[in-house]
Design a protein around this motif. Structure first.
Motif, PDB file in Angstrom:
ATOM      1  N   TYR A  12      78.277  87.151  73.162  1.00 35.54           N
ATOM      2  CA  TYR A  12      78.407  88.539  73.608  1.00 35.54           C
ATOM      3  C   TYR A  12      77.015  88.989  74.010  1.00 35.54           C
ATOM      4  O   TYR A  12      76.251  89.478  73.184  1.00 35.54           O
ATOM      5  N   PRO A  13      76.657  88.772  75.284  1.00 31.53           N
ATOM      6  CA  PRO A  13      75.271  89.028  75.699  1.00 31.53           C
ATOM      7  C   PRO A  13      74.844  90.461  75.394  1.00 31.53           C
ATOM      8  O   PRO A  13      75.632  91.401  75.552  1.00 31.53           O
ATOM      9  N   ASP A  14      73.624  90.604  74.956  1.00 30.67           N
ATOM     10  CA  ASP A  14      73.076  91.918  74.648  1.00 30.67           C
ATOM     11  C   ASP A  14      72.102  92.310  75.749  1.00 30.67           C
ATOM     12  O   ASP A  14      71.307  91.490  76.207  1.00 30.67           O
ATOM     13  N   ASP A  15      72.173  93.586  76.166  1.00 30.81           N
ATOM     14  CA  ASP A  15      71.318  94.052  77.264  1.00 30.81           C
ATOM     15  C   ASP A  15      69.835  93.859  76.958  1.00 30.81           C
ATOM     16  O   ASP A  15      69.022  93.715  77.868  1.00 30.81           O
ATOM     17  N   ASN A  16      69.486  93.892  75.688  1.00 28.29           N
ATOM     18  CA  ASN A  16      68.070  93.783  75.333  1.00 28.29           C
ATOM     19  C   ASN A  16      67.580  92.340  75.231  1.00 28.29           C
ATOM     20  O   ASN A  16      66.380  92.102  75.094  1.00 28.29           O
ATOM     21  N   GLY A  17      68.486  91.381  75.228  1.00 25.97           N
ATOM     22  CA  GLY A  17      68.076  89.993  75.006  1.00 25.97           C
ATOM     23  C   GLY A  17      67.740  89.288  76.308  1.00 25.97           C
ATOM     24  O   GLY A  17      68.288  89.625  77.365  1.00 25.97           O
ATOM     25  N   PRO A  18      66.856  88.315  76.282  1.00 27.03           N
ATOM     26  CA  PRO A  18      66.573  87.525  77.478  1.00 27.03           C
ATOM     27  C   PRO A  18      67.836  86.744  77.857  1.00 27.03           C
ATOM     28  O   PRO A  18      68.351  85.991  77.027  1.00 27.03           O
ATOM     29  N   PHE A  19      68.344  86.953  79.024  1.00 29.51           N
ATOM     30  CA  PHE A  19      69.623  86.378  79.461  1.00 29.51           C
ATOM     31  C   PHE A  19      70.774  86.824  78.545  1.00 29.51           C
ATOM     32  O   PHE A  19      71.832  86.227  78.532  1.00 29.51           O
ATOM     33  N   GLY A  20      70.502  87.847  77.718  1.00 25.73           N
ATOM     34  CA  GLY A  20      71.524  88.331  76.792  1.00 25.73           C
ATOM     35  C   GLY A  20      71.433  87.740  75.397  1.00 25.73           C
ATOM     36  O   GLY A  20      72.258  88.030  74.532  1.00 25.73           O
ATOM     37  N   ALA A  21      70.390  86.910  75.147  1.00 24.25           N
ATOM     38  CA  ALA A  21      70.337  86.157  73.884  1.00 24.25           C
ATOM     39  C   ALA A  21      69.975  87.020  72.688  1.00 24.25           C
ATOM     40  O   ALA A  21      69.151  87.937  72.785  1.00 24.25           O
ATOM     41  N   LYS A  22      70.599  86.684  71.559  1.00 20.87           N
ATOM     42  CA  LYS A  22      70.276  87.275  70.258  1.00 20.87           C
ATOM     43  C   LYS A  22      69.876  86.130  69.326  1.00 20.87           C
ATOM     44  O   LYS A  22      69.774  84.992  69.742  1.00 20.87           O
ATOM     45  N   GLU A  23      69.689  86.459  68.067  1.00 22.20           N
ATOM     46  CA  GLU A  23      69.158  85.432  67.155  1.00 22.20           C
ATOM     47  C   GLU A  23      70.244  84.456  66.671  1.00 22.20           C
ATOM     48  O   GLU A  23      71.438  84.740  66.738  1.00 22.20           O
ATOM     49  N   ALA A  24      69.787  83.303  66.144  1.00 23.57           N
ATOM     50  CA  ALA A  24      70.734  82.329  65.595  1.00 23.57           C
ATOM     51  C   ALA A  24      70.227  81.681  64.313  1.00 23.57           C
ATOM     52  O   ALA A  24      70.957  80.947  63.665  1.00 23.57           O
ATOM     53  N   GLY A  25      68.997  81.946  63.925  1.00 26.00           N
ATOM     54  CA  GLY A  25      68.388  81.151  62.853  1.00 26.00           C
ATOM     55  C   GLY A  25      68.502  81.699  61.454  1.00 26.00           C
ATOM     56  O   GLY A  25      68.191  81.007  60.493  1.00 26.00           O
ATOM     57  N   GLN A  26      68.921  82.958  61.305  1.00 30.42           N
ATOM     58  CA  GLN A  26      68.971  83.524  59.958  1.00 30.42           C
ATOM     59  C   GLN A  26      70.349  84.078  59.625  1.00 30.42           C
ATOM     60  O   GLN A  26      70.889  83.831  58.545  1.00 30.42           O
ATOM     61  N   GLY A  27      70.899  84.837  60.565  1.00 24.73           N
ATOM     62  CA  GLY A  27      72.174  85.497  60.315  1.00 24.73           C
ATOM     63  C   GLY A  27      73.268  84.592  59.765  1.00 24.73           C
ATOM     64  O   GLY A  27      73.985  84.980  58.837  1.00 24.73           O
ATOM     65  N   PRO A  28      73.419  83.363  60.303  1.00 25.21           N
ATOM     66  CA  PRO A  28      74.538  82.530  59.845  1.00 25.21           C
ATOM     67  C   PRO A  28      74.438  82.104  58.383  1.00 25.21           C
ATOM     68  O   PRO A  28      75.399  81.594  57.824  1.00 25.21           O
ATOM     69  N   LEU A  29      73.275  82.331  57.760  1.00 25.90           N
ATOM     70  CA  LEU A  29      73.176  81.999  56.332  1.00 25.90           C
ATOM     71  C   LEU A  29      73.978  83.000  55.498  1.00 25.90           C
ATOM     72  O   LEU A  29      74.550  82.653  54.467  1.00 25.90           O
ATOM     73  N   LEU A  30      74.010  84.249  55.968  1.00 28.75           N
ATOM     74  CA  LEU A  30      74.476  85.334  55.097  1.00 28.75           C
ATOM     75  C   LEU A  30      75.929  85.245  54.627  1.00 28.75           C
ATOM     76  O   LEU A  30      76.198  85.438  53.450  1.00 28.75           O
ATOM     77  N   PRO A  31      76.888  84.976  55.528  1.00 31.71           N
ATOM     78  CA  PRO A  31      78.283  85.050  55.069  1.00 31.71           C
ATOM     79  C   PRO A  31      78.701  83.857  54.208  1.00 31.71           C
ATOM     80  O   PRO A  31      79.717  83.916  53.516  1.00 31.71           O
ATOM     81  N   VAL A  32      77.917  82.786  54.260  1.00 30.62           N
ATOM     82  CA  VAL A  32      78.331  81.555  53.571  1.00 30.62           C
ATOM     83  C   VAL A  32      78.454  81.776  52.065  1.00 30.62           C
ATOM     84  O   VAL A  32      79.413  81.322  51.427  1.00 30.62           O
ATOM     85  N   ILE A  33      77.503  82.519  51.516  1.00 30.96           N
ATOM     86  CA  ILE A  33      77.448  82.675  50.055  1.00 30.96           C
ATOM     87  C   ILE A  33      78.626  83.519  49.542  1.00 30.96           C
ATOM     88  O   ILE A  33      79.367  83.072  48.666  1.00 30.96           O
ATOM     89  N   PRO A  34      78.850  84.723  50.091  1.00 32.77           N
ATOM     90  CA  PRO A  34      80.024  85.474  49.620  1.00 32.77           C
ATOM     91  C   PRO A  34      81.347  84.803  49.985  1.00 32.77           C
ATOM     92  O   PRO A  34      82.307  84.902  49.208  1.00 32.77           O
ATOM     93  N   ALA A  35      81.403  84.100  51.118  1.00 39.11           N
ATOM     94  CA  ALA A  35      82.663  83.424  51.464  1.00 39.11           C
ATOM     95  C   ALA A  35      82.997  82.383  50.403  1.00 39.11           C
ATOM     96  O   ALA A  35      84.160  82.196  50.031  1.00 39.11           O
ATOM     97  N   LEU A  36      81.959  81.733  49.891  1.00 36.67           N
ATOM     98  CA  LEU A  36      82.195  80.735  48.844  1.00 36.67           C
ATOM     99  C   LEU A  36      82.686  81.422  47.569  1.00 36.67           C
ATOM    100  O   LEU A  36      83.636  80.971  46.923  1.00 36.67           O
ATOM    101  N   ALA A  37      82.046  82.536  47.214  1.00 36.20           N
ATOM    102  CA  ALA A  37      82.478  83.266  46.007  1.00 36.20           C
ATOM    103  C   ALA A  37      83.934  83.707  46.149  1.00 36.20           C
ATOM    104  O   ALA A  37      84.726  83.609  45.205  1.00 36.20           O
TER     105      ALA A  37
END
Lengths: 339, 183, 827
Positions: C715-740
């Protein structure tokens, strides 16, 4: 980078010469694979003045068949795991060896080294600087056992995987000095004392491991640890059973690892199994007897309470596998590898 | 015992050892307390071999000794006498990357690249012995190499891709021509 | 959403530009630097947790053969620290040590072995002080204070904010849920141990090579700590062998080797051992959390009051920011009409906590997502439906004034539920097996710098010449995430050339324009935008020149496939190199710059600077578990993850970031712990890290890692280069509560604290069997005196982003005053 302290290195021509140096030198130790000793030396837990190298001695690397099997103490754990004969006749030993540390460490570490593995403890297996911060402990440089401050003896844990398996198989070991040799049952090599955990004298070299004929005996080894590799056991169950004609137990030997300073023989459970068939009820009863023999203390990963609770479960798995149940799925979850 | 003492004294000094490193003969003078890791990095400037703990707890320092992956942090340099040692610097032949190197670079097998040399060598030893391992065998062979970046999945995929490239490439590195690589 | 991709480099799977170096051992990490006449440094670290330093006797060490220099705290004039409000670190402790591992002296010698021997010869006389091991102890009034500048006692900082009348909303909500969670601290454990080399330069200048994620911040800290003009200090970030946030602070050892190099006129190297890396720490804060959350009959959020208590360790580090991050992102994931939070960080005698992947947001995300699972369970709503109903809207301004751009969360949820067969599994699997769902959002770069300034966050410079080679310069740091690859790919895309024709020079404060560093997932967006600007400026120059040559308008000139051509008349074309020659003929030497500065945040209230980001990424995860009910033993066979990263720059690298995050999240969820040990008080005052080793700090191995099924959602973001957002930290977050949540689905017990171990599951199963709660987790949140909150009405209640009140704050002692005070007392 962690670096080794200074030491003299001696490369003997044969075992006799190695034994001579050991006897003649103050504070000399043998080194084979080095995977236990060298980390300990880097952490200044062990500071021998002289190392007597055994790695190159071919006479320690032989596996020979007789009435049973004679394994040289210098055989690496990888060689042992790749030996088809051992895998089929002494499966418990094979399963134990295959779960030691990591593939790389098994390529280096020897069977003799694993049998003589220094006892382990969270207060002891630390760098010198860390141990200084707790003013050391009685196993090295200190006066007290921090696991149980009232304890007169060191409570460091026997963490060898192969020893419980070998004891369950009724193994003997041969110890050699410059003047002769003696052969003792493996379980007599150990003492329930975290410091003086071996009855081996400093001058003796463990040369050979002698296994009785494996025919008719089934054996297994179950190991519990946090991760699928690297970790020492926080609990292990080795069991060997010879079944009689009617499928009942002729002779059983169950040994627990990592719950004391030595491998623990579960005599009551072993005796209970004699002449009984491995029904679910019998297995449950025997497993409960095993749990009673375990007295883990708080010096490894996981709590002692949980480790003690896990004994019965792990012992039951071991007996079910010996009965012939398909335990592969359970194995996969616990060991995280195919065994 | 006199003889023993004399011999020993000579060995507390530096000893000259000879071995093969990346298929080339090497003479080094090492102290008894030096590990193979220190010898490779500090005496031979082969800094491609990494270290993460120096206690055998991470696998970053793995190299091949006579074709077997071992941890150089727990291997006395003196004991490498007469051995054939392979480090990551020797994996490419005649300027061509080994198919494992190619695949790791292409498929995300290397992120920060710090555990990579040891993992590449470990995989090379595996493929030299067993040309067509399955995912579980790869997983098991790499169970002594910690990686904090990848989650291992792209490492497994890189190894599997390298196997395909080894199978299909006529020009790919002929492993059997490499001395000491087993096969 | 936008799946079309007309780019030639962006979005295509490609070997990373530094890939070949990494697989051949050519990448030069800090400890791989070997220089002529180089000496080696080791630090003597405190073995007591809290004490005044009475005296240090270094005479014996100085006389030890091979020793060149021994330094103590007296050799360093100034304090330093990453945040301007927390200048509380000293390169070597002068008056006081605050944890086991705090450095007090340094030895520089001909080799590490000699340096280590000499450390043993240094005598330090300590006067022990009371020690504080956790927040409960820190909140007591009596214990010795770690820092004079703390707000009160050992309370470092308290925050209090209210966005709308939460109490009113809670009173009017159909249901109110109150839950307390605990998240144990853990650490980054990069494979590479921190290393640095100080190199003296002519005329009292110095170069520092270091395994740092933030050379610019190290540059500032070294200059300040050593009283050097910044112009005389050069910091070069070597490629990091893993960072994860652990190398974002300036460190004492970096300043020590810079100083020693200046004093001795020789290069000085230090490489920490693994135990020392555990003492550098800056890892995940242990956080106790209390959520009071109101929902309507459909389970949609009406209001939330969150309280967090952070165990900060011995120094400030990023701690004030960490405290904000334990709260500010809650309203970004789901629509939250009213929100209030209180956060408190305390000092304890342990290695300092700081930013680890997901900085501060991981702990409350765990709490909130588990609480949502409880809400869904109670209201008998499918947890996926519950979340889909309240996904925040694209372009929204949240209750706390965070401006959101694109949001692909709904698609992420749909993707993971479809892939995992959620509808057939949730509450339908046999006992012992379960699935759990959780979601999250994360920053794409902090909207503000660590120190206040109006300058760009990232600068990029381009040099082009007749060779056709383009060199791109940027201060960003390659830590394995692939920032060099993003930089090159961006320039290659704009100029229509092969990435192999571009060389990048990064992370060198002498050569490269400032980029704030590889933290807060900022590099792709900020550096990428700066690179686009620089490359477009270069393209415009070349287009002008080519147009002149063709006799055409510059507007019709295009760049692709290494060629420059007239779109109207395809026969008018030339190789890129030739076009650069034309431009060089006209304009002389060619160089362009680009920079990026985030827009000012809409929240004007004090403290509103933490949380704003140019774009937010979104993630959903489903975790499967299998549990042995007799032992609690837990196995994770599969993880499904979908991550909205705006635009994929290089799918190979993006997937690596997502799966690496899953890996690290699972490690935290299941086994990783930075735990500490006290000994019986009557026998010892020791307070030590329980397991500062790679063996006992449990990091999952290849055998422990489940299969991961990854979807990259764009979902390209107007502020991102070519629409890019981050990928290196966010995906860590849901894993822990999903496991719980999966554990609850499998066996019906709630583990409200992390890590989730077999022991805790068994304890909860026991409790359930006895008719108890079937829950393991903290029982209460301590009574704390909170300051009057800043009251900021949400946008939909007529707010304009300002606070409507002026709460009185106890003023912390100003750091620069303290520095002056210390200098006076020292002389």
């Amino acid at each position: 980078m962690m670096r080794l302290p200074r030491f003299h290195y001696y490369r003997p021509r044969d075992i006799r010469e190695a034994a001579l140096v050991l006897a003649g030198e103050e504070n000399a130790m043998v080194i084979a694979g080095g995977t236990d000793l060298l980390p300990n030396m880097k952490r200044r837990q062990q500071t021998p003045r002289t190392l007597v190298a055994l790695r190159h001695l071919d006479e320690l690397k032989r596996v020979t068949n007789g009435s049973g099997l004679v394994i040289g103490a210098g055989v690496t754990l990888t060689d042992l795991v790749q030996d088809r004969g051992i895998k089929s006749a002494y499966r418990g030993l094979w399963q134990a060896a295959a779960q030691v540390a990591t593939p790389h460490l098994r390529n280096m570490g020897t069977l003799g080294g694993n049998i003589c593995l220094d006892t382990r403890c969270n207060y002891y297996d630390q760098n010198h600087e860390w141990r200084k911060a707790i003013d050391f402990c009685m196993k090295k440089d200190g006066a007290i056992c921090w696991v149980s401050t009232g304890s007169k003896t060191c409570l460091a844990t026997s963490s060898t995987d192969t020893a419980p398996a070998l004891v369950s198989l009724g193994a003997e070991v041969e110890l050699e000095t410059a003047h002769g040799q003696r052969t003792i049952p493996l379980h007599e090599l150990y003492r329930d004392d975290g410091i003086h955990y071996l009855t081996r004298s400093n001058e003796e070299i463990l040369t050979r491991i002698i296994l009785p004929d494996g025919a008719g005996t089934r054996s297994v080894y179950w190991k519990l640890r946090r991760r699928g590799s690297f970790d020492f056991p926080v609990l292990s169950v080795a069991a060997a059973i010879r079944f009689g004609a009617g499928g009942a137990v002729d002779e059983a030997r169950i040994v627990l690892g990592a719950v004391a300073s030595q491998p623990v023989l579960c005599d009551s459970a072993s005796e209970f199994l004699n002449d009984r068939s491995l029904t679910d009820e019998v297995i449950e009863e025997a497993a409960a007897l095993c749990a009673r023999a375990a007295k883990p203390v708080k010096n490894t990963d996981f709590s002692p309470h949980w480790r003690k609770r896990a004994v019965a479960r792990l012992a039951a798995y071991a007996l079910q596998e010996l009965r012939g149940d398909d335990m592969r799925a359970t194995r996969e979850k616990i060991a995280r590898q195919a065994l | 015992m006199n003889k023993v003492t004399t011999l020993k004294r000579s060995q507390q000094q530096n000893a000259h050892i000879g071995c093969q490193v990346n298929r080339e003969p090497v003479q080094v003078s090492v102290a008894p307390g030096k590990t193979l890791l220190e010898m490779l990095r500090e005496d031979l400037q082969l800094t491609g071999t990494k270290h993460g703990c120096e206690l055998g707890e991470c696998g970053a320092c793995a190299v091949l000794v006579d074709g077997e992956p071992i941890l150089s942090c727990l291997y006395l340099a003196l004991e490498a006498e007469g051995c054939s040692i392979d480090t990551v610097e020797g994996m490419a032949l005649d300027g061509r990357l080994h198919p494992l190197q190619e695949a790791f670079a292409d498929l995300g097998g290397a992120q920060c690249g710090y555990c990579t040399p040891a993992i590449l060598l470990t995989c090379k030893a595996l493929l030299d012995k067993q040309p067509d391992p399955d995912r579980d065998q790869i997983r098991e062979a790499l169970s002594g190499n910690l990686c904090r970046c990848t989650g291992y999945q792209q490492i497994f995929e890189s190894v599997e891709e390298a196997i395909l490239r080894l199978d299909h490439s006529e020009q790919g590195t002929d492993l059997k021509s490499v001395p000491g690589s087993g096969g | 959403m936008s799946k079309e991709n007309s780019y030639s480099v962006i979005g295509k799977p490609r070997r990373r530009v530094d890939g070949a170096d990494k697989v051949t051992g050519q990448t030069c990490f800090a400890d791989d630097i070997m220089l002529p006449r180089m000496l080696h440094c080791k630090l003597l670290r405190s073995h007591v947790p809290h004490a005044l330093i009475r005296s240090i006797d270094t005479r014996k060490a100085e006389r030890h053969p091979g020793v060149k220099l021994v330094l103590t705290g007296r050799d360093f004039p100034n304090e330093y620290g990453i945040l301007p409000v927390s200048q509380d670190e000293q390169p070597l402790c002068r008056e006081k040590v605050r944890f086991v591992g705090d450095p007090v002296a340094a030895v520089i010698a001909r080799d590490e072995f000699v340096a280590e021997e000499a450390l043993e010869l240094i005598r330090v006389e300590y006067e022990p002080l009371d020690t504080i091991s956790d927040p409960v102890e820190a909140l007591k009034q009596e214990p010795a204070r770690l820092h004079d500048y703390s707000e009160e006692g050992n309370i470092h900082k308290r925050l209090s904010y209210e966005f709308g009348d939460v109490e009113e909303s809670l009173a009017n909500s159909a249901h109110v849920f109150e839950d307390i969670f605990f998240f144990e601290g853990n650490t980054h454990l990069p494979l590479e141990q921190h290393a640095a080399v100080g190199v003296p330069e002519a005329e009292g200048r110095v170069t520092l090579w270091s395994s740092t994620q933030c050379p610019h911040y190290v540059h500032r800290a070294v200059a300040k700590a050593l009283d050097l003009p910044m112009a005389h200090v050069r910091v070069i970030a070597t490629p990091n062998g893993g960072g994860f946030g652990g190398k974002t602070d300036p460190f004492n050892h970096e300043i020590v080797v810079a100083r020693a190099a200046l004093m001795l006129g020789r290069p000085i190297k230090i490489c920490l051992n693994r135990e020392e890396v555990f003492y550098c720490h800056r890892g995940r804060h242990p956080v106790l959390m209390k959520f009071r959350t109101g929902v309507d009959v459909n389970g949609a959020l009406t209001a939330m009051h969150l309280q967090t208590l952070l165990d900060g360790g011995a120094y400030g580090s990023y701690g004030v920011a960490s405290a904000f991050y334990t709260a500010v992102l809650q309203p970004v994931t789901y629509h939250l009409p009213r929100y209030a939070f209180d956060a408190c960080r305390v000092f304890t005698n342990k290695p300092p906590c700081g930013p680890k992947r997901g900085h501060g947001t991981v702990q409350p995300r765990f709490g909130q997502e588990v609480q949502l699972d409880k809400i869904a369970d109670r209201l008998k709503i499918d947890p996926a439906e519950l979340r889909l109903n309240m996904v925040e809207k694209p372009g929204a301004l949240t209750a706390n004034y965070l401006k959101i751009g694109s949001i692909g969360l709904a698609e992420c949820i749909n993707r993971v539920t479809e892939r995992s067969g959620w509808k057939d599994k949730y509450r339908k699997l046999p006992s012992g097996r379960g699935v759990g769902l959780a979601c999250s959002s994360y920053l794409t770069g902090a909207g503000n710098s660590i120190y206040w300034n109006a300058m760009p966050h990232s600068g990029v410079q381009l040099k082009l010449d007749r060779s056709g080679r383009v060199t791109v310069f940027c201060g960003a740091t390659e830590i394995g995430q692939g920032s060099d690859d993003v930089l090159v790919a961006t320039v290659a895309e704009i100029l229509g050339i092969d990435p192999l024709d571009i060389r990048c020079v990064t992370g060198d404060t002498d050569l490269t324009p400032v980029d704030l560093g590889s933290y807060s997932s900022r590099v792709t967006l900020m550096m990428g935008n700066a690179a686009i600007q620089a490359a477009e400026r270069a393209r415009d120059l070349i287009a002008q020149a080519a147009a002149q040559k063709f006799g055409a308008d510059a507007e019709v000139i295009e760049f692709a496939g290494g060629r420059v051509f007239n779109t109207g008349r395809p026969e008018q074309e030339m190789p890129f190199q030739e076009a650069v020659v034309c431009a060089e003929e006209i304009y002389g030497s060619l160089g362009t710059t680009g920079s990026y500065t985030p827009a000012p945040p809409p929240g004007k209230y004090k403290g509103g600077g933490v949380g704003p980001s140019p774009a937010y990424s979104y993630t959903a995860a489903v975790v499967e578990v299998e549990i042995d009910t007799a032992s609690g033993w837990i196995t994770v066979p599969r993880v499904y993850i979908a991550h909205d990263l705006g635009r994929t720059m290089n799918p190979v690298l993006a997937r690596g970031q997502v799966e690496g995050s899953v890996y690290m999240g699972l490690g935290e969820a299941l086994m990783e712990e930075s735990a500490f040990r006290r000994l019986p008080a009557r026998l010892s005052g020791a307070l030590v890290h329980r397991e500062p080793s790679m063996l006992e700090y449990k990091s999952p191995t290849s055998t422990d890692m489940p299969e991961v099924i990854t979807d990259l959602i764009e979902y390209p973001d107007d502020n991102g280069p070519f629409g890019a957002k981050e990928a290196g930290q966010g995906p860590l977050l849901p894993v822990i509560p999903a496991l719980a949540n999966a554990v609850y689905d499998a066996v019906g017990v709630r583990i409200d604290e992390v890590p989730i171990t077999a022991e805790k599951i068994l304890q909860a199963l026991d409790s359930k069997a006895r008719g108890g709660s079937g829950r393991v987790g903290p029982a209460k949140f301590p009574e704390l005196e909170w300051p009057e909150p800043y009251r900021v009405p949400p946008p939909w209640e007529g707010g304009d982003g300002n606070a409507v009140n002026k709460p009185q704050r106890k003023r912390a002692a100003k750091m620069h005053d303290m520095d002056r005070f210390r200098k006076v007392t020292a002389s």
